[in-house]
Design a protein around this motif. Sequence first.
Motif, PDB file in Angstrom:
ATOM      1  N   LEU A  75      58.036  -3.969  81.216  1.00 43.92           N
ATOM      2  CA  LEU A  75      59.623  -4.801  81.212  1.00 43.92           C
ATOM      3  C   LEU A  75      60.100  -4.151  79.831  1.00 43.92           C
ATOM      4  O   LEU A  75      60.826  -3.543  79.829  1.00 43.92           O
ATOM      5  CB  LEU A  75      59.568  -6.350  81.648  1.00 43.92           C
ATOM      6  CG  LEU A  75      59.889  -6.813  82.524  1.00 43.92           C
ATOM      7  CD1 LEU A  75      58.828  -8.528  82.900  1.00 43.92           C
ATOM      8  CD2 LEU A  75      60.284  -6.069  83.743  1.00 43.92           C
ATOM      9  N   ALA A  76      58.791  -4.264  78.751  1.00 39.63           N
ATOM     10  CA  ALA A  76      59.662  -4.096  77.837  1.00 39.63           C
ATOM     11  C   ALA A  76      60.303  -2.588  77.237  1.00 39.63           C
ATOM     12  O   ALA A  76      61.043  -2.074  77.041  1.00 39.63           O
ATOM     13  CB  ALA A  76      58.437  -3.729  77.117  1.00 39.63           C
ATOM     14  N   ALA A  77      58.818  -1.690  78.732  1.00 36.46           N
ATOM     15  CA  ALA A  77      59.886   0.106  78.552  1.00 36.46           C
ATOM     16  C   ALA A  77      60.915   0.330  79.413  1.00 36.46           C
ATOM     17  O   ALA A  77      62.057   1.348  78.722  1.00 36.46           O
ATOM     18  CB  ALA A  77      58.423   0.434  79.179  1.00 36.46           C
ATOM     19  N   ARG A  82      66.465   1.762  78.514  1.00 38.75           N
ATOM     20  CA  ARG A  82      67.908   1.362  79.016  1.00 38.75           C
ATOM     21  C   ARG A  82      68.682   2.043  77.757  1.00 38.75           C
ATOM     22  O   ARG A  82      69.855   2.013  77.448  1.00 38.75           O
ATOM     23  CB  ARG A  82      68.210   0.046  78.981  1.00 38.75           C
ATOM     24  CG  ARG A  82      67.875  -0.408  80.642  1.00 38.75           C
ATOM     25  CD  ARG A  82      69.005   0.240  81.121  1.00 38.75           C
ATOM     26  NE  ARG A  82      68.747  -0.431  83.296  1.00 38.75           N
ATOM     27  CZ  ARG A  82      68.521   0.528  83.949  1.00 38.75           C
ATOM     28  NH1 ARG A  82      68.716   2.127  83.876  1.00 38.75           N
ATOM     29  NH2 ARG A  82      69.384  -0.024  85.277  1.00 38.75           N
ATOM     30  N   LEU A  83      68.087   1.476  77.046  1.00 33.88           N
ATOM     31  CA  LEU A  83      68.614   1.359  75.155  1.00 33.88           C
ATOM     32  C   LEU A  83      68.207   2.831  75.279  1.00 33.88           C
ATOM     33  O   LEU A  83      69.477   3.440  73.754  1.00 33.88           O
ATOM     34  CB  LEU A  83      67.489   1.034  73.960  1.00 33.88           C
ATOM     35  CG  LEU A  83      67.644  -0.780  73.962  1.00 33.88           C
ATOM     36  CD1 LEU A  83      66.628  -1.246  72.808  1.00 33.88           C
ATOM     37  CD2 LEU A  83      69.419  -1.127  73.602  1.00 33.88           C
ATOM     38  N   ILE A  84      68.075   3.542  75.379  1.00 34.35           N
ATOM     39  CA  ILE A  84      67.496   5.104  74.833  1.00 34.35           C
ATOM     40  C   ILE A  84      69.002   5.345  76.213  1.00 34.35           C
ATOM     41  O   ILE A  84      69.816   6.547  75.240  1.00 34.35           O
ATOM     42  CB  ILE A  84      66.870   6.283  75.324  1.00 34.35           C
ATOM     43  CG1 ILE A  84      65.181   5.768  74.305  1.00 34.35           C
ATOM     44  CG2 ILE A  84      66.193   7.369  75.561  1.00 34.35           C
ATOM     45  CD1 ILE A  84      63.792   5.594  74.782  1.00 34.35           C
ATOM     46  N   GLN A  85      68.856   5.684  76.924  1.00 37.27           N
ATOM     47  CA  GLN A  85      70.550   5.627  78.056  1.00 37.27           C
ATOM     48  C   GLN A  85      71.563   5.629  76.918  1.00 37.27           C
ATOM     49  O   GLN A  85      72.431   6.357  77.299  1.00 37.27           O
ATOM     50  CB  GLN A  85      70.474   5.094  79.380  1.00 37.27           C
ATOM     51  CG  GLN A  85      69.196   5.308  80.347  1.00 37.27           C
ATOM     52  CD  GLN A  85      69.150   4.807  82.142  1.00 37.27           C
ATOM     53  OE1 GLN A  85      68.733   3.613  81.401  1.00 37.27           O
ATOM     54  NE2 GLN A  85      69.471   4.907  82.886  1.00 37.27           N
ATOM     55  N   VAL A  86      72.096   3.950  77.024  1.00 36.59           N
ATOM     56  CA  VAL A  86      72.873   3.647  75.635  1.00 36.59           C
ATOM     57  C   VAL A  86      73.064   4.877  74.307  1.00 36.59           C
ATOM     58  O   VAL A  86      74.096   5.650  74.659  1.00 36.59           O
ATOM     59  CB  VAL A  86      72.636   2.342  75.739  1.00 36.59           C
ATOM     60  CG1 VAL A  86      74.114   2.159  74.677  1.00 36.59           C
ATOM     61  CG2 VAL A  86      73.065   1.685  76.644  1.00 36.59           C
ATOM     62  N   ALA A  87      72.229   4.670  73.428  1.00 40.41           N
ATOM     63  CA  ALA A  87      72.268   5.153  72.225  1.00 40.41           C
ATOM     64  C   ALA A  87      72.272   6.665  72.740  1.00 40.41           C
ATOM     65  O   ALA A  87      72.844   7.552  72.053  1.00 40.41           O
ATOM     66  CB  ALA A  87      71.571   5.158  71.978  1.00 40.41           C
ATOM     67  N   LEU A 107      73.742  -1.607  78.675  1.00 38.98           N
ATOM     68  CA  LEU A 107      73.049  -2.192  77.838  1.00 38.98           C
ATOM     69  C   LEU A 107      72.914  -3.529  77.462  1.00 38.98           C
ATOM     70  O   LEU A 107      71.594  -4.714  77.437  1.00 38.98           O
ATOM     71  CB  LEU A 107      74.287  -2.330  76.059  1.00 38.98           C
ATOM     72  CG  LEU A 107      74.069  -2.737  75.175  1.00 38.98           C
ATOM     73  CD1 LEU A 107      72.829  -2.299  74.735  1.00 38.98           C
ATOM     74  CD2 LEU A 107      75.154  -3.066  74.086  1.00 38.98           C
ATOM     75  N   ILE A 108      73.782  -4.488  78.841  1.00 36.51           N
ATOM     76  CA  ILE A 108      73.516  -5.592  79.499  1.00 36.51           C
ATOM     77  C   ILE A 108      72.032  -5.790  80.135  1.00 36.51           C
ATOM     78  O   ILE A 108      71.154  -6.859  80.146  1.00 36.51           O
ATOM     79  CB  ILE A 108      74.589  -6.204  80.135  1.00 36.51           C
ATOM     80  CG1 ILE A 108      76.280  -6.219  79.482  1.00 36.51           C
ATOM     81  CG2 ILE A 108      74.417  -7.274  80.801  1.00 36.51           C
ATOM     82  CD1 ILE A 108      77.378  -6.469  80.138  1.00 36.51           C
ATOM     83  N   SER A 109      71.992  -4.699  80.860  1.00 40.54           N
ATOM     84  CA  SER A 109      70.466  -4.502  81.352  1.00 40.54           C
ATOM     85  C   SER A 109      69.814  -4.387  80.560  1.00 40.54           C
ATOM     86  O   SER A 109      68.820  -5.558  81.080  1.00 40.54           O
ATOM     87  CB  SER A 109      70.336  -3.225  82.027  1.00 40.54           C
ATOM     88  OG  SER A 109      69.319  -2.731  83.136  1.00 40.54           O
ATOM     89  N   ALA A 110      69.922  -3.701  79.667  1.00 35.61           N
ATOM     90  CA  ALA A 110      68.509  -3.975  78.351  1.00 35.61           C
ATOM     91  C   ALA A 110      68.581  -4.998  77.741  1.00 35.61           C
ATOM     92  O   ALA A 110      67.055  -6.230  77.401  1.00 35.61           O
ATOM     93  CB  ALA A 110      68.646  -2.448  77.548  1.00 35.61           C
TER      94      ALA A 110
END
Length: 273
Positions: A75-77, A82-87, A107-110
């Motif tokens: 889940l942490a991964a 998700r953060l990589i997808q956003v940034a 981002l909300i999903s992250a």
Amino acid sequence: MSMTNSMAPQNGEDWLKGAARAGYAARGLVFIIVGYFSFRAAFASGQAMDTKDAIEVIAGSGFGTILLAAMVIALAAFCLWRLIQVAMDVDNHGIDAKGVFVRTGLLISAFSYGALAVYSVTLLLGQGAGSGSGGKSGVIAYAYEAGFGVWLTYLIAAGMAAAAIAHLVKGVKAGFEKYMAIPSDRRWLLKPVCQFGLIARAVTFVVLAGLLATGAAGYESGETPGIDAALREISSWSFGWLFLSLTGLGLVAFGVYSLAEAMYRRIEMPDVG
């Protein structure tokens, strides 16, 4: 020496890809459990559950500690992915209105799956068992104490409605296919299952948005409804048992969709070396 340096970025990318796939698999397992118990609740006296309850089921199973530790990591991964997808916009959503909308949802999903990972840690440390899903704390509770909780709840409701639309469109149009390399001999089965799962997830988002919007002023303690509340609301409708059973099956299908992403999603990683 130069060969070692040239291999480093690839090794980093492989690690992140593996982490992302593990995260999709963890999400799949959680929703299969939620969907199964929701389907069962439609025909028995059992209660619908949310994602935290699903984590508790995993914790209480055989080899629960090992499985829970694996869920924490996965889940942490997934949160990191998700953060990589956003940034880094690895899926090329862009910065137009649609792209910003999609990336905001990611981002909300992250944050959502990051919070689930933290909850899993509390269970692993023996601090969260039996807490269930009734009490919501953190940002929302603080917002109500600070006096702007109602508006935050409305904002979350709007986000849920937007997510519902996104999932519905993605399901109806099978938009997920452009990000996945599903083998042709399995596409005939996986495509409709994934579509059904996304549409069912959209239904729960719609119900949640309605519950949040209509009850925002009453959540003074910050105890806003989760997916379990949405499922209970569905069960209260006329022929609710039928809708709940279909939604439960749909959430199982969403879990299968997540497992399919773990296996077949094209994961384009930025250079991390």
